[in-house]
Design an enzyme around this catalytic site. Sequence first.
Site, PDB file in Angstrom:
ATOM      1  N   LYS A 125       0.810  -1.224   0.000  1.00  0.00           N
ATOM      2  CA  LYS A 125       0.000   0.000   0.000  1.00  0.00           C
ATOM      3  C   LYS A 125       0.844   1.276   0.000  1.00  0.00           C
ATOM      4  CE  LYS A 125      -2.244  -1.474   3.706  1.00  0.00           C
ATOM      5  NZ  LYS A 125      -2.007  -2.928   3.790  1.00  0.00           N
ATOM      6  N   GLU A 163      -4.085  -4.828  -7.324  1.00  0.00           N
ATOM      7  CA  GLU A 163      -5.379  -5.324  -6.839  1.00  0.00           C
ATOM      8  C   GLU A 163      -5.330  -5.689  -5.364  1.00  0.00           C
ATOM      9  OE1 GLU A 163      -8.688  -5.384  -6.836  1.00  0.00           O
ATOM     10  OE2 GLU A 163      -8.683  -6.064  -8.926  1.00  0.00           O
ATOM     11  N   VAL A 193      -6.050  -3.177  -1.797  1.00  0.00           N
ATOM     12  CA  VAL A 193      -7.331  -2.789  -1.191  1.00  0.00           C
ATOM     13  C   VAL A 193      -8.292  -3.970  -1.214  1.00  0.00           C
ATOM     14  CG1 VAL A 193      -9.329  -1.236  -1.353  1.00  0.00           C
ATOM     15  CG2 VAL A 193      -7.053  -0.395  -1.976  1.00  0.00           C
ATOM     16  N   GLY A 243      -8.154  -7.040  -0.033  1.00  0.00           N
ATOM     17  CA  GLY A 243      -7.668  -8.420  -0.109  1.00  0.00           C
ATOM     18  C   GLY A 243      -8.087  -9.126  -1.377  1.00  0.00           C
ATOM     19  N   LYS A 253      -6.053   2.987   2.198  1.00  0.00           N
ATOM     20  CA  LYS A 253      -6.761   2.295   1.119  1.00  0.00           C
ATOM     21  C   LYS A 253      -7.713   3.246   0.402  1.00  0.00           C
ATOM     22  CE  LYS A 253      -6.295  -2.158   3.447  1.00  0.00           C
ATOM     23  NZ  LYS A 253      -6.868  -2.984   4.531  1.00  0.00           N
TER      24      LYS A 253
END
Lengths: 328, 328
Positions: B111, B135, B138, B140, B211
């Site tokens: 992140k 992908e 954010v 999982g 996120k």
Amino acid sequence: MKVALIGLGSVGRGVAEMVAQKDLGISITGIADSKSGFIDDAGIDLSALLEKKRSRGFCGTKKILAPDVINNADYDALVEVTPTNAMTGEPGLGYIRQAIKKRKHVVTSNKGPIALAYNELRALAEKNGVALRFEATVGGAIPIFHTLEHGLAGNEILAIFGVLNGTCNYILTRMADEGLTYEQALLEAREMGYAEADPTYDVEGIDAAIKLVILANTIWGNGVKLDDVDRTGINLLTPDAMRLAEDEDCTIRLIAEAIPKKGFLRVAPRIIERNHPLVVEGTLNAITIETDMAKQITLIGRGAGSTETASAILGDLLFIRDRYVERS
Amino acid sequence: MKVALIGLGSVGRGVAEMVAQKDLGISITGIADSKSGFIDDAGIDLSALLEKKRSRGFCGTKKILAPDVINNADYDALVEVTPTNAMTGEPGLGYIRQAIKKRKHVVTSNKGPIALAYNELRALAEKNGVALRFEATVGGAIPIFHTLEHGLAGNEILAIFGVLNGTCNYILTRMADEGLTYEQALLEAREMGYAEADPTYDVEGIDAAIKLVILANTIWGNGVKLDDVDRTGINLLTPDAMRLAEDEDCTIRLIAEAIPKKGFLRVAPRIIERNHPLVVEGTLNAITIETDMAKQITLIGRGAGSTETASAILGDLLFIRDRYVERS
């Protein structure tokens, strides 16, 4: 990207309106409704055509019909959005075959051809080097096929569970929330415009079963048919049964379910915990995908509607544009 | 497709195990953990390497480090899964820059680099003709970026609402269901391994805010930063507040929310109707996307886990393989 649009009911109008409003690099060069057609290689003036359809009831000239548009218009992709016939798939099935044989990509919202002839159409599309996409056939605006194909690429899909019919879900929600009988809730659904005069197709689970067949064939390629679905509708459900479920912090929803390893392919009212992600309200649809890596992914969204269905169709068109048309 | 894997913690091991188990046409030719590295242009024997890591604590030879693998291995895409540093983005940010400059595609679960430097990295990737995908940063296993990019292509994204932190959602679920205090629920979350010894990052909403920044920058390209998020954690929430909400058929969840037209970018505990799709249980994550055509689409799934995160990473890798690598 040039598109031919066949069908100008609620879905077709939604597509035409969105293409007219949005700057997507898409122009529509041929359109047909059930009575007439119109071709303009330079791109049809959509607001004029939609106005003509509103005022006269048909969109073009009666000398041109859908097969003429498919044969003679200049386009990259066919958008086929004629009404579903679950028994024959026609007229959509014939239109789709015709376009693929002309090496045109096809996007459809029509459940009949995909439920009846997916394997044939997929093979035909592969042979002709074109795409066949049908995001709008299951779950309305929910991008279930994009998710299966790309978002969950690399996953083994183990099972699929869905609330795939908004009419049934509305009736069950009202029975649960207000203690209505099935008949009362159905009457209300009719008044709201969520149920048709003859609700058989929805309440007996046929619509959900057709969508389950499409999902199963797409995911597992197992060539199942509508008759293979073990199907029970919601029309015999009593308020007592609903109350018993609610007493246990559960409720009842019409769940379409495919678990190949157990041989399950069924649509039936199921008791389900109230806080399960599949328990959605009103006419919403929901789909849970069970996989080896991601485990359970649930998608919730509107299962019907003109603009909502147009969302699914445009998603397919833009995917084809990015993947195929821009290359060539 | 050849992949270099940097980072061999829970996520990296998940990726290596799944690549070893599945027949995806992916081979890993370089691997580095924080202490060592290993390169084999013919494809690394992953089970032997993972066994080595288990028994010795490092995977390769100490003469080779991550930058050497990135520089010297033969690969198409870098998978960068080192731990998140929200302040500097390092070491991941440097690794990603290095790989892009070598014209390698990049997939990351990290992140820090994406929240801090998305615009820079995207421009760098474009300049070098490679893909940058994230992908796994954010939600999982939830394929949120695939959905935004393809499933909802053509839609205008109006707002986004998310339950993006499983630790907070677990604590709030337990407070709601069992009437626990925040402190009791946190203790329980620690015992279950859902909360770290220092839970600040989660319970003060920092993780959810990072996120949200990634989502906002990706969707609207508005260059927002962590400091721009109006942020309230769950650590001051009382059982009384929760009870008041529950009395009204509502509950409280930590909601990350971005509505550009209203200037909203915030993470805060919010009162929300119990039957809203965002109300998920335990450590689940959920994201609602509001658009012009599809209206509201909600995705629910596991927000963390080794295999779940590997699902997101493999989805990105396979997308790159289909879109870029097969062409060349």
